[in-house]
Motif scaffolding. Sequence first.
Motif, PDB file in Angstrom:
ATOM      1  N   ILE A  51       0.841  -1.202   0.000  1.00 53.06           N
ATOM      2  CA  ILE A  51       0.000   0.000   0.000  1.00 53.06           C
ATOM      3  C   ILE A  51       0.877   1.253   0.000  1.00 53.06           C
ATOM      4  O   ILE A  51       0.595   2.221  -0.705  1.00 53.06           O
ATOM      5  CB  ILE A  51      -0.961  -0.020   1.200  1.00 53.06           C
ATOM      6  N   VAL A  52       1.961   1.238   0.797  1.00 50.52           N
ATOM      7  CA  VAL A  52       2.899   2.362   0.770  1.00 50.52           C
ATOM      8  C   VAL A  52       3.514   2.487  -0.627  1.00 50.52           C
ATOM      9  O   VAL A  52       3.645   3.592  -1.174  1.00 50.52           O
ATOM     10  CB  VAL A  52       4.014   2.173   1.818  1.00 50.52           C
ATOM     11  N   ALA A  53       3.886   1.351  -1.208  1.00 51.21           N
ATOM     12  CA  ALA A  53       4.539   1.351  -2.510  1.00 51.21           C
ATOM     13  C   ALA A  53       3.614   1.824  -3.629  1.00 51.21           C
ATOM     14  O   ALA A  53       4.091   2.266  -4.678  1.00 51.21           O
ATOM     15  CB  ALA A  53       5.069  -0.050  -2.833  1.00 51.21           C
ATOM     16  N   ALA A  54       2.291   1.748  -3.423  1.00 51.92           N
ATOM     17  CA  ALA A  54       1.356   2.232  -4.441  1.00 51.92           C
ATOM     18  C   ALA A  54       1.555   3.722  -4.685  1.00 51.92           C
ATOM     19  O   ALA A  54       1.643   4.186  -5.830  1.00 51.92           O
ATOM     20  CB  ALA A  54      -0.089   1.948  -4.022  1.00 51.92           C
ATOM     21  N   GLY A  55       1.631   4.491  -3.601  1.00 55.04           N
ATOM     22  CA  GLY A  55       1.873   5.917  -3.740  1.00 55.04           C
ATOM     23  C   GLY A  55       3.256   6.207  -4.290  1.00 55.04           C
ATOM     24  O   GLY A  55       3.437   7.105  -5.135  1.00 55.04           O
ATOM     25  N   GLN A  56       4.244   5.460  -3.815  1.00 55.93           N
ATOM     26  CA  GLN A  56       5.608   5.615  -4.335  1.00 55.93           C
ATOM     27  C   GLN A  56       5.641   5.338  -5.829  1.00 55.93           C
ATOM     28  O   GLN A  56       6.326   6.026  -6.603  1.00 55.93           O
ATOM     29  CB  GLN A  56       6.532   4.645  -3.600  1.00 55.93           C
ATOM     30  N   ASN A  57       4.886   4.339  -6.262  1.00 55.34           N
ATOM     31  CA  ASN A  57       4.809   3.975  -7.670  1.00 55.34           C
ATOM     32  C   ASN A  57       4.303   5.136  -8.526  1.00 55.34           C
ATOM     33  O   ASN A  57       4.832   5.438  -9.597  1.00 55.34           O
ATOM     34  CB  ASN A  57       3.882   2.760  -7.830  1.00 55.34           C
ATOM     35  N   LEU A  58       3.277   5.816  -8.039  1.00 55.13           N
ATOM     36  CA  LEU A  58       2.707   6.944  -8.788  1.00 55.13           C
ATOM     37  C   LEU A  58       3.716   8.086  -8.925  1.00 55.13           C
ATOM     38  O   LEU A  58       3.869   8.667 -10.011  1.00 55.13           O
ATOM     39  CB  LEU A  58       1.447   7.440  -8.084  1.00 55.13           C
ATOM     40  N   VAL A  59       4.403   8.409  -7.829  1.00 53.36           N
ATOM     41  CA  VAL A  59       5.377   9.497  -7.871  1.00 53.36           C
ATOM     42  C   VAL A  59       6.513   9.167  -8.833  1.00 53.36           C
ATOM     43  O   VAL A  59       6.944  10.015  -9.625  1.00 53.36           O
ATOM     44  CB  VAL A  59       5.934   9.776  -6.456  1.00 53.36           C
ATOM     45  N   ILE A  60       7.003   7.935  -8.794  1.00 52.11           N
ATOM     46  CA  ILE A  60       8.098   7.540  -9.672  1.00 52.11           C
ATOM     47  C   ILE A  60       7.650   7.513 -11.127  1.00 52.11           C
ATOM     48  O   ILE A  60       8.388   7.941 -12.030  1.00 52.11           O
ATOM     49  CB  ILE A  60       8.659   6.172  -9.236  1.00 52.11           C
ATOM     50  N   LEU A  61       6.441   7.046 -11.391  1.00 51.72           N
ATOM     51  CA  LEU A  61       5.926   7.037 -12.758  1.00 51.72           C
ATOM     52  C   LEU A  61       5.860   8.444 -13.346  1.00 51.72           C
ATOM     53  O   LEU A  61       6.005   8.631 -14.557  1.00 51.72           O
ATOM     54  CB  LEU A  61       4.527   6.413 -12.799  1.00 51.72           C
ATOM     55  N   GLY A  62       5.649   9.451 -12.478  1.00 52.41           N
ATOM     56  CA  GLY A  62       5.548  10.828 -12.934  1.00 52.41           C
ATOM     57  C   GLY A  62       6.844  11.432 -13.408  1.00 52.41           C
ATOM     58  O   GLY A  62       6.861  12.568 -13.895  1.00 52.41           O
ATOM     59  N   GLY A  63       7.953  10.714 -13.300  1.00 60.06           N
ATOM     60  CA  GLY A  63       9.215  11.173 -13.854  1.00 60.06           C
ATOM     61  C   GLY A  63       9.894  12.271 -13.065  1.00 60.06           C
ATOM     62  O   GLY A  63       9.614  12.482 -11.889  1.00 60.06           O
ATOM     63  N   ARG A  64      10.783  12.993 -13.722  1.00 60.02           N
ATOM     64  CA  ARG A  64      11.641  14.012 -13.137  1.00 60.02           C
ATOM     65  C   ARG A  64      12.402  13.442 -11.931  1.00 60.02           C
ATOM     66  O   ARG A  64      12.587  14.106 -10.913  1.00 60.02           O
ATOM     67  CB  ARG A  64      10.856  15.256 -12.727  1.00 60.02           C
ATOM     68  N   GLU A  65      12.830  12.178 -12.070  1.00 63.76           N
ATOM     69  CA  GLU A  65      13.529  11.485 -10.991  1.00 63.76           C
ATOM     70  C   GLU A  65      12.730  11.585  -9.696  1.00 63.76           C
ATOM     71  O   GLU A  65      13.278  11.732  -8.602  1.00 63.76           O
ATOM     72  CB  GLU A  65      14.933  12.070 -10.787  1.00 63.76           C
ATOM     73  N   GLY A  66      11.393  11.500  -9.843  1.00 58.45           N
ATOM     74  CA  GLY A  66      10.512  11.620  -8.693  1.00 58.45           C
ATOM     75  C   GLY A  66      10.687  10.481  -7.715  1.00 58.45           C
ATOM     76  O   GLY A  66      10.833   9.323  -8.104  1.00 58.45           O
ATOM     77  N   ILE A  67      10.673  10.818  -6.446  1.00 57.37           N
ATOM     78  CA  ILE A  67      10.792   9.830  -5.388  1.00 57.37           C
ATOM     79  C   ILE A  67      10.254  10.472  -4.115  1.00 57.37           C
ATOM     80  O   ILE A  67      10.363  11.685  -3.933  1.00 57.37           O
ATOM     81  CB  ILE A  67      12.269   9.393  -5.221  1.00 57.37           C
ATOM     82  N   ASP A  68       9.657   9.689  -3.253  1.00 55.45           N
ATOM     83  CA  ASP A  68       9.078  10.224  -2.018  1.00 55.45           C
ATOM     84  C   ASP A  68       9.744   9.562  -0.817  1.00 55.45           C
ATOM     85  O   ASP A  68       9.399   8.442  -0.443  1.00 55.45           O
ATOM     86  CB  ASP A  68       7.567   9.988  -1.996  1.00 55.45           C
ATOM     87  N   LEU A  69      10.691  10.265  -0.229  1.00 53.45           N
ATOM     88  CA  LEU A  69      11.402   9.741   0.932  1.00 53.45           C
ATOM     89  C   LEU A  69      10.671  10.018   2.237  1.00 53.45           C
ATOM     90  O   LEU A  69      11.126   9.596   3.301  1.00 53.45           O
ATOM     91  CB  LEU A  69      12.808  10.348   0.998  1.00 53.45           C
TER      92      LEU A  69
END
Length: 318
Positions: A51-69
């Motif tokens: 469930i945590v990784a679901a949100g992380q997945n969306l941010v990463i898919l959005g590009g610009r080296e997106g990541i949520d620490l």
Amino acid sequence: MNRLLDIAKNPLTIALVLIAALLFLGNTLSPGFASGGQILRLLIVAALLGIVAAGQNLVILGGREGIDLSVGGVVSLSAIVAGNVMNGMDGGIPLAILACVATGALFGLFNGLGVTLLRIPPLVMTLGMLGVLQGLLVVIRQGIPSGRAAPALSEFVTRPFLLGLPGIIWLWIGVGLLMAFILHRTVFGQRIYAIGSNEQAAFMAGVPVRRTRIALFMLSGVFAAIAGLCLLGYSGSSFANVGEQYMLPSIIAVVFGGTPLSGGKGGYTGTMAGAVLLVVLQSILTTINIDESGRQMVFGATLLVLMLFYGRGRGLRA
């Protein structure tokens, strides 16, 4: 033949094969490791990570080296908020859910605004937000356990609910279906892939890049908050650093599932398999008495290996 090779190289296929191999290894090291009851417990833990990784997945898919620490901090804060709101009472569950969703959305909004309006790199912005959250947690409770899970929430997470599966697993299945719908059946999903593939081209095509990216960070916060609520039900009580264990594994699960950190490609099905794989691996490491620091080293090395093989994606885009 080419079709078979493509299937064999698919990250989902690789993850499923490794899961089976790890279960066999675990059962060899500790008989009963692959029993039905143990697999069910592993799936419950994997659902929390997934469930945590679901949100992380969306941010990463959005590009610009997106990541949520900041997801670990949101998980911890949401668990504490939920524990204090319900305080062991079933009647407090609806308000606790609303409080958790609002908490996750608020901090996700801060992240999104920092990345889009202030042009702060996602890595820096979310790392700074993690520091803010950790400081806030210390101020709130001084690291002392706070609040209790309502009995109904604990039963939802740990007790068989339908077809012998706990409610948390059905919730995870629902998250998977929701993610598939969002990514492949909505305009919003098309926009995610568009800005992840080429943000400048998406902007020129009329895609609301800023609003879309802010929404991605808000969704990441909401998913982390929901995981925090469920984690409270799993553990029974909350404490300040309960969510720290999810930051790095949530990123590894996404990358292992076939979503490159450059974004614009991938999906959530592979991420679900990656979450299960990591939980099985962690359980084996625990079985052979590897401590928390050792497990973190293994996860870090795993991320580096994944990046080497297929995590970097397509390079910089014009």
